[in-house]
Design a protein around this motif. Structure first.
Motif, PDB file in Angstrom:
ATOM      1  N   ALA A  31       0.829  -1.205   0.000  1.00 45.44           N
ATOM      2  CA  ALA A  31       0.000   0.000   0.000  1.00 45.44           C
ATOM      3  C   ALA A  31       0.865   1.258   0.000  1.00 45.44           C
ATOM      4  O   ALA A  31       0.503   2.271  -0.615  1.00 45.44           O
ATOM      5  N   GLU A  32       2.016   1.209   0.665  1.00 49.66           N
ATOM      6  CA  GLU A  32       2.917   2.364   0.684  1.00 49.66           C
ATOM      7  C   GLU A  32       3.510   2.608  -0.698  1.00 49.66           C
ATOM      8  O   GLU A  32       3.586   3.750  -1.166  1.00 49.66           O
ATOM      9  N   ILE A  33       3.930   1.521  -1.346  1.00 49.65           N
ATOM     10  CA  ILE A  33       4.481   1.653  -2.693  1.00 49.65           C
ATOM     11  C   ILE A  33       3.389   2.101  -3.668  1.00 49.65           C
ATOM     12  O   ILE A  33       3.594   3.000  -4.488  1.00 49.65           O
ATOM     13  N   GLY A  34       2.212   1.476  -3.562  1.00 53.68           N
ATOM     14  CA  GLY A  34       1.108   1.856  -4.439  1.00 53.68           C
ATOM     15  C   GLY A  34       0.699   3.306  -4.257  1.00 53.68           C
ATOM     16  O   GLY A  34       0.394   4.006  -5.230  1.00 53.68           O
ATOM     17  N   GLY A  35       0.714   3.777  -3.017  1.00 53.68           N
ATOM     18  CA  GLY A  35       0.382   5.177  -2.745  1.00 53.68           C
ATOM     19  C   GLY A  35       1.414   6.135  -3.318  1.00 53.68           C
ATOM     20  O   GLY A  35       1.075   7.199  -3.850  1.00 53.68           O
ATOM     21  N   ILE A  91       3.329   5.502  -5.915  1.00 55.95           N
ATOM     22  CA  ILE A  91       3.120   5.455  -7.368  1.00 55.95           C
ATOM     23  C   ILE A  91       1.966   6.376  -7.759  1.00 55.95           C
ATOM     24  O   ILE A  91       2.056   7.140  -8.731  1.00 55.95           O
ATOM     25  N   ALA A  92       0.867   6.323  -6.992  1.00 53.12           N
ATOM     26  CA  ALA A  92      -0.293   7.155  -7.285  1.00 53.12           C
ATOM     27  C   ALA A  92       0.072   8.636  -7.249  1.00 53.12           C
ATOM     28  O   ALA A  92      -0.301   9.412  -8.143  1.00 53.12           O
ATOM     29  N   THR A  93       0.822   9.050  -6.226  1.00 51.13           N
ATOM     30  CA  THR A  93       1.227  10.453  -6.116  1.00 51.13           C
ATOM     31  C   THR A  93       2.085  10.880  -7.298  1.00 51.13           C
ATOM     32  O   THR A  93       1.877  11.943  -7.894  1.00 51.13           O
ATOM     33  N   GLY A  94       3.062  10.037  -7.657  1.00 54.83           N
ATOM     34  CA  GLY A  94       3.946  10.352  -8.772  1.00 54.83           C
ATOM     35  C   GLY A  94       3.205  10.448 -10.095  1.00 54.83           C
ATOM     36  O   GLY A  94       3.464  11.346 -10.913  1.00 54.83           O
ATOM     37  N   LEU A  95       2.267   9.533 -10.314  1.00 51.82           N
ATOM     38  CA  LEU A  95       1.512   9.544 -11.563  1.00 51.82           C
ATOM     39  C   LEU A  95       0.552  10.727 -11.639  1.00 51.82           C
ATOM     40  O   LEU A  95       0.353  11.316 -12.708  1.00 51.82           O
ATOM     41  N   LEU A  96      -0.056  11.066 -10.499  1.00 57.42           N
ATOM     42  CA  LEU A  96      -0.925  12.243 -10.478  1.00 57.42           C
ATOM     43  C   LEU A  96      -0.131  13.501 -10.840  1.00 57.42           C
ATOM     44  O   LEU A  96      -0.598  14.343 -11.617  1.00 57.42           O
ATOM     45  N   ALA A  97       1.068  13.607 -10.294  1.00 58.15           N
ATOM     46  CA  ALA A  97       1.922  14.765 -10.600  1.00 58.15           C
ATOM     47  C   ALA A  97       2.326  14.770 -12.067  1.00 58.15           C
ATOM     48  O   ALA A  97       2.322  15.822 -12.728  1.00 58.15           O
ATOM     49  N   ALA A  98       2.680  13.594 -12.597  1.00 56.27           N
ATOM     50  CA  ALA A  98       3.062  13.495 -14.013  1.00 56.27           C
ATOM     51  C   ALA A  98       1.889  13.872 -14.920  1.00 56.27           C
ATOM     52  O   ALA A  98       2.073  14.526 -15.950  1.00 56.27           O
ATOM     53  N   SER A 104     -13.570   0.223  -5.054  1.00 58.28           N
ATOM     54  CA  SER A 104     -12.875   1.102  -4.117  1.00 58.28           C
ATOM     55  C   SER A 104     -11.983   2.047  -4.900  1.00 58.28           C
ATOM     56  O   SER A 104     -11.521   1.720  -6.002  1.00 58.28           O
ATOM     57  N   PHE A 105     -11.715   3.218  -4.333  1.00 51.83           N
ATOM     58  CA  PHE A 105     -10.791   4.170  -4.932  1.00 51.83           C
ATOM     59  C   PHE A 105      -9.377   3.892  -4.424  1.00 51.83           C
ATOM     60  O   PHE A 105      -9.181   3.455  -3.305  1.00 51.83           O
ATOM     61  N   PHE A 106      -8.388   4.145  -5.283  1.00 48.54           N
ATOM     62  CA  PHE A 106      -6.971   3.928  -4.977  1.00 48.54           C
ATOM     63  C   PHE A 106      -6.742   2.526  -4.375  1.00 48.54           C
ATOM     64  O   PHE A 106      -6.218   2.400  -3.259  1.00 48.54           O
ATOM     65  N   ASN A 151       0.582   9.118  -0.974  1.00 54.18           N
ATOM     66  CA  ASN A 151       1.383   9.446   0.206  1.00 54.18           C
ATOM     67  C   ASN A 151       2.623  10.213  -0.212  1.00 54.18           C
ATOM     68  O   ASN A 151       2.721  10.690  -1.352  1.00 54.18           O
ATOM     69  N   LEU A 152       3.585  10.349   0.678  1.00 58.17           N
ATOM     70  CA  LEU A 152       4.792  11.115   0.404  1.00 58.17           C
ATOM     71  C   LEU A 152       6.048  10.250   0.498  1.00 58.17           C
ATOM     72  O   LEU A 152       7.063  10.659   1.067  1.00 58.17           O
ATOM     73  N   GLU A 153       5.979   9.039  -0.062  1.00 56.42           N
ATOM     74  CA  GLU A 153       7.183   8.203  -0.196  1.00 56.42           C
ATOM     75  C   GLU A 153       7.990   8.753  -1.377  1.00 56.42           C
ATOM     76  O   GLU A 153       7.800   8.358  -2.529  1.00 56.42           O
TER      77      GLU A 153
END
Length: 431
Positions: free
Chosen positions: A96-100, A102-109, A223-225, A231-233
């Protein structure tokens, strides 16, 4: 005459449907396995994938680049996400930490991609993704896809052994599709992919009646995400963000190759619209746990195989895929399509992509010095593709996802070489 044209459109639409489906269905299943998602969550991501892949294809073909190019899950980002998921134990992070991250990075991209389109910064991006970088990308993409589908059509078991009966059937399908493509009449040749899927599916069902060849079907839990809440990994975010931006080369390579195939020049507006759509899809994908979308450069190989360049069958095929995703019985039916059969047919279709890569170097004269600008990134990239990821276990964790991805490293090396070396000088010295 009208009846014949309608029939051709109908069969072309189903051919597109099977092509898009075969390129889509494996992705959410493999991501679910890498991140150890419950079966009901994986089923949800799979259905979401079918629905929105169809929608993305229609939107891009209608209002985006307006070419019959599949908008599908990015192979580059798929590889990065798989690698990060499988590396979770060694990275010391939870799924879940890695997936979160990834989600943050992709949203920014995705946001940056929208900004590039909105503020018309495409010319600056094109200075990075030069024709030579695109050529390197096409060669490496060809090798990556061929490796994937060649291994897939062999029916390799969990023990890592080749399933000989399945391999023989796959070889037969490859030969059949190749003969239909090369020796068949125009109508037969144009539908060689569809014929190969249907014939292979029938023979697989007859020869292996008790084999669970599809993806199955379970109850769905929305479910979402699902991979993890943003997160901020920062390490994971950086990798996902960089890969998301590098994914832009898919758009430029696909539109450029499609325009050459169609015999026209893609307008600046087509690039801009396509990037805007891709940016929106990139933002939306992690919300549903999907691999972000991108124009499939490999669609060029499919178009060259079928010789059917009209948009209408492509748009209908995309709409059919969305309908299938909304109706569970249709999913259950297509789920019985053997993955090995799909891989065998796609193996033949993607052989054409090598021709696209080869044609991209036409008119380019290489000397004993300038050949390095092509050979170094391509051969290093291919070499990295054939090294097991655990060979880099002693390398810093944040570098592993890059070094284990030959496509990313090859493109990066090509960008560095193009920006740091004056290749024209070496050409003049040779002359």
């Amino acid at each position: 005459m009208q009846s014949l044209r309608s029939t051709v459109t109908l069969f072309s639409s189903f051919q597109w449907l099977f092509f898009i489906f075969a390129n889509t269905v494996v992705v959410p299943i493999s991501i679910g396995a890498a991140f150890h998602l419950p079966s009901d969550v994986t089923e949800m991501t799979m259905r979401s994938s079918l629905i929105f892949t169809g929608v993305a294809c229609v939107i891009q073909g209608w209002k985006g680049h307006k070419y019959p190019i599949m908008e599908g899950h990015s192979g580059l980002l798929w590889g990065v996400m798989l690698n990060l998921g499988l590396s979770a134990p060694s990275l010391g992070l939870g799924y879940a930490e890695i997936g979160g991250g990834i989600a943050t990075g992709l949203l920014a991209a995705g946001v940056v991609t929208l900004i590039i389109s909105a503020f018309n910064l495409i010319s600056y991006v094109q200075k990075i993704f030069t024709p030579m970088v695109m050529t390197v990308y096409l060669f490496l993409l060809t090798f990556q896809l061929i490796f994937v589908f060649f291994k897939g059509m062999l029916g390799i078991t969990e023990e890592g052994e080749i399933n000989i009966p399945v391999s023989f059937l796959s070889l037969g399908i490859v030969i059949l599709v190749s003969i239909l493509k090369l020796k068949g009449s125009r109508n037969i040749s144009n539908f060689s992919i569809l014929i190969g899927i249907i014939v292979g599916w029938i023979f697989y069902s007859l020869l292996f009646p008790n084999t669970d060849s599809g993806m199955g079907s379970t109850s769905v839990s929305f479910s979402f995400f699902p991979l993890g809440v943003p997160n901020l990994e920062f390490g994971i975010i950086a990798i996902a963000f960089f890969a998301g931006l590098l994914n832009l080369c898919n758009t430029f390579a696909s539109i450029q190759a499609a325009s050459e195939l169609m015999g026209d020049d893609a307008s600046h507006k087509q690039y801009r619209n396509s990037l805007f759509m891709t940016g929106g899809f990139t933002i939306f994908a992690p919300v549903l746990g999907l691999v972000p979308y991108t124009p499939f450069t490999s669609s060029i190989g499919f178009l060259q195989s079928t010789q059917i360049y009209e948009r209408r069958p492509f748009l209908i095929g995309g709409m059919l895929l969305t309908i299938i995703g909304l109706i569970p019985p249709f999913i259950s039916f297509l789920a019985t399509m053997p993955i090995t059969v799909g891989n065998a047919v796609l193996f033949v279709a993607y052989l054409q992509l090598f021709g696209t890569a080869f044609n991209s170097v036409k008119g380019q004269h290489f000397t004993s010095d300038t050949i390095f600008r092509l050979a170094v990134p391509v051969l290093i990239g291919v070499s990295l593709m054939n090294i097991l990821p655990n060979a880099f276990a002693n390398v810093p964790m944040l570098l592993q996802p890059f070094l284990t991805n030959g496509l990313i490293m090859g493109v990066l090396i090509s960008i560095v070489l193009e920006k740091s070396v004056n290749w024209k000088r070496y050409e003049q010295l040779q002359n």
